[in-house]
Design an enzyme around this catalytic site. Sequence first.
Site, PDB file in Angstrom:
ATOM      1  N   ASP A 194       0.842  -1.199   0.000  1.00  0.00           N
ATOM      2  CA  ASP A 194       0.000   0.000   0.000  1.00  0.00           C
ATOM      3  C   ASP A 194       0.877   1.249   0.000  1.00  0.00           C
ATOM      4  O   ASP A 194       0.611   2.226  -0.711  1.00  0.00           O
ATOM      5  CB  ASP A 194      -0.912  -0.006   1.232  1.00  0.00           C
ATOM      6  N   HIS A 227      -4.749  -3.203   6.511  1.00  0.00           N
ATOM      7  CA  HIS A 227      -4.523  -3.486   5.090  1.00  0.00           C
ATOM      8  C   HIS A 227      -5.856  -3.946   4.494  1.00  0.00           C
ATOM      9  O   HIS A 227      -6.141  -5.128   4.379  1.00  0.00           O
ATOM     10  CB  HIS A 227      -3.467  -4.573   4.900  1.00  0.00           C
TER      11      HIS A 227
HETATM   12  P1  NAX Z   1      -2.342 -18.231  -3.887  1.00  0.00           P
HETATM   13  O1  NAX Z   1      -3.713 -18.775  -3.683  1.00  0.00           O
HETATM   14  O2  NAX Z   1      -1.757 -18.188  -5.244  1.00  0.00           O
HETATM   15  O3  NAX Z   1      -1.324 -19.022  -2.955  1.00  0.00           O
HETATM   16  C1  NAX Z   1      -1.584 -19.299  -1.619  1.00  0.00           C
HETATM   17  C2  NAX Z   1      -0.816 -20.564  -1.284  1.00  0.00           C
HETATM   18  O4  NAX Z   1      -0.935 -20.778   0.119  1.00  0.00           O
HETATM   19  C3  NAX Z   1      -1.358 -21.807  -1.967  1.00  0.00           C
HETATM   20  O5  NAX Z   1      -0.307 -22.484  -2.631  1.00  0.00           O
HETATM   21  C4  NAX Z   1      -1.919 -22.652  -0.808  1.00  0.00           C
HETATM   22  O6  NAX Z   1      -1.754 -24.039  -1.023  1.00  0.00           O
HETATM   23  C5  NAX Z   1      -1.052 -22.155   0.339  1.00  0.00           C
HETATM   24  N1  NAX Z   1      -1.623 -22.405   1.655  1.00  0.00           N
HETATM   25  C6  NAX Z   1      -2.919 -22.369   2.046  1.00  0.00           C
HETATM   26  N2  NAX Z   1      -3.039 -22.718   3.328  1.00  0.00           N
HETATM   27  C7  NAX Z   1      -1.796 -22.952   3.782  1.00  0.00           C
HETATM   28  C8  NAX Z   1      -1.267 -23.376   5.037  1.00  0.00           C
HETATM   29  N3  NAX Z   1      -2.079 -23.611   6.071  1.00  0.00           N
HETATM   30  N4  NAX Z   1       0.051 -23.513   5.140  1.00  0.00           N
HETATM   31  C9  NAX Z   1       0.871 -23.305   4.099  1.00  0.00           C
HETATM   32  N5  NAX Z   1       0.433 -22.942   2.875  1.00  0.00           N
HETATM   33  C10 NAX Z   1      -0.873 -22.766   2.730  1.00  0.00           C
HETATM   34  O7  NAX Z   1      -2.373 -16.771  -3.219  1.00  0.00           O
HETATM   35  P2  NAX Z   1      -1.353 -15.556  -3.435  1.00  0.00           P
HETATM   36  O8  NAX Z   1      -1.793 -14.751  -4.592  1.00  0.00           O
HETATM   37  O9  NAX Z   1       0.029 -16.069  -3.408  1.00  0.00           O
HETATM   38  O10 NAX Z   1      -1.685 -14.672  -2.147  1.00  0.00           O
HETATM   39  C11 NAX Z   1      -1.369 -15.129  -0.849  1.00  0.00           C
HETATM   40  C12 NAX Z   1      -2.010 -14.244   0.194  1.00  0.00           C
HETATM   41  O11 NAX Z   1      -1.500 -12.921   0.129  1.00  0.00           O
HETATM   42  C13 NAX Z   1      -3.520 -14.102   0.086  1.00  0.00           C
HETATM   43  O12 NAX Z   1      -4.089 -14.231   1.379  1.00  0.00           O
HETATM   44  C14 NAX Z   1      -3.687 -12.689  -0.411  1.00  0.00           C
HETATM   45  O13 NAX Z   1      -4.944 -12.152  -0.063  1.00  0.00           O
HETATM   46  C15 NAX Z   1      -2.563 -11.992   0.271  1.00  0.00           C
HETATM   47  N6  NAX Z   1      -2.137 -10.687  -0.247  1.00  0.00           N
HETATM   48  C16 NAX Z   1      -1.738  -9.755   0.650  1.00  0.00           C
HETATM   49  C17 NAX Z   1      -1.268  -8.518   0.272  1.00  0.00           C
HETATM   50  C18 NAX Z   1      -0.822  -7.503   1.271  1.00  0.00           C
HETATM   51  O14 NAX Z   1      -0.494  -6.388   0.857  1.00  0.00           O
HETATM   52  N7  NAX Z   1      -0.766  -7.770   2.571  1.00  0.00           N
HETATM   53  C19 NAX Z   1      -1.229  -8.141  -1.160  1.00  0.00           C
HETATM   54  C20 NAX Z   1      -1.254  -9.296  -2.089  1.00  0.00           C
HETATM   55  C21 NAX Z   1      -2.132 -10.444  -1.678  1.00  0.00           C
HETATM   56  O15 NAX Z   1      -3.451 -10.154  -2.068  1.00  0.00           O
END
Ligand code: NAX
Length: 328
Positions: A159, A187
Amino acid sequence: TRTPVNVTVTGAAGQIGYALLFRIASGQLLGPDTPIRLRLLEIPQAVKAAEGTAMELDDCAFPLLSGIDISDDASVAFDGCNVALLVGARPRTKGMERGDLLEANGGIFGPQGKAINDHAADDVRVLVVGNPANTNALIAQRHAPDVPAERFTAMTRLDHNRALSQLAKKTGVAVSEIRRLTIWGNHSATQYPDVFHAEVAGKNAAEAVNDEQWLADTFIPTVAKRGAAIIEARGASSAASAANAAVDHVHTWVHGTAEGDWTSAGVVSDGSYGVPEGLISSFPVTAKDGRFEIVQGLEINEFSRGRIDASVQELVDERTAVTELGLI
Ligand code: NAX
């Protein structure tokens, strides 16, 4: 040669993981003199995909990468962990209420916090990226009573960087000429990007912009809704920019902020600026000797006050919800 630093990345097979791991292994997270051991945590169904990413990491022959371990067991992945990047989370799916989302993530971040508490190194630093990032960080922190609370942080650097870029465009300067911008609060769409203390090429940013309507109607919503705009355009959520922000956050935490400047991070509130103690909220922060400190004594004008309070109220409501769900 130095002992490798253990960097644990959860959600390693996801899209942010794919953009993040190569930058960590290349030395951009901790600097060109620090060897790294990557510890990847995934859910069982995604371990194979993580192994594929690990094969590609091998194929980069990064001089600083001393090894990669992959596990679906948090107690293994956080064993000896120095830096933890908690990226994996349960996304909101259709029909899911906020309570369901918080509960599903409590089931992830509670146990991960406990595993960090029981297995990580004494100097562990934790960055939560997975949403809802601030409250997930709070849940993890509450499950790690032996780790100093200040070691748990949530990412608002994306952000912050988005706000830098929008302000640079508006004022026609390079991003490097902007200092002291702040993201306050959660966020989420309620976050408040604050330019009133910022400087653009040495001038007060609010005066340089001189357009309160642009701030209220364009700048703030553009920054706050940027994630949705990226999804709309790209057909997928921010990944490389999120990974970049995670690298920036940890790099700043470890290496410090420049003299006279600050950045934004979700850190445990000490009660400053009326943010209830213990909440993990975004603040203006400096970093020195491996510690974030909340910038003190800024005057908050009326325009800012209401917006900070609204975002902080959302964090209070999330904390109440996870307390009632028994997650903290
Ligand atoms: P993806 O869905 O591509 O990847 C998430 C991965 O996490 C998957 O491979 C899944 O198998 C794994 N996972 C799920 N549960 C798990 C667990 N208990 N232990 C270990 N791995 C686990 O999502 P992606 O685009 O990589 O985004 C990841 C996260 O970042 C999401 O929650 C998203 O909302 C968040 N974000 C946060 C941002 C921020 O500024 N704070 C910005 C970007 C993003 O939106």
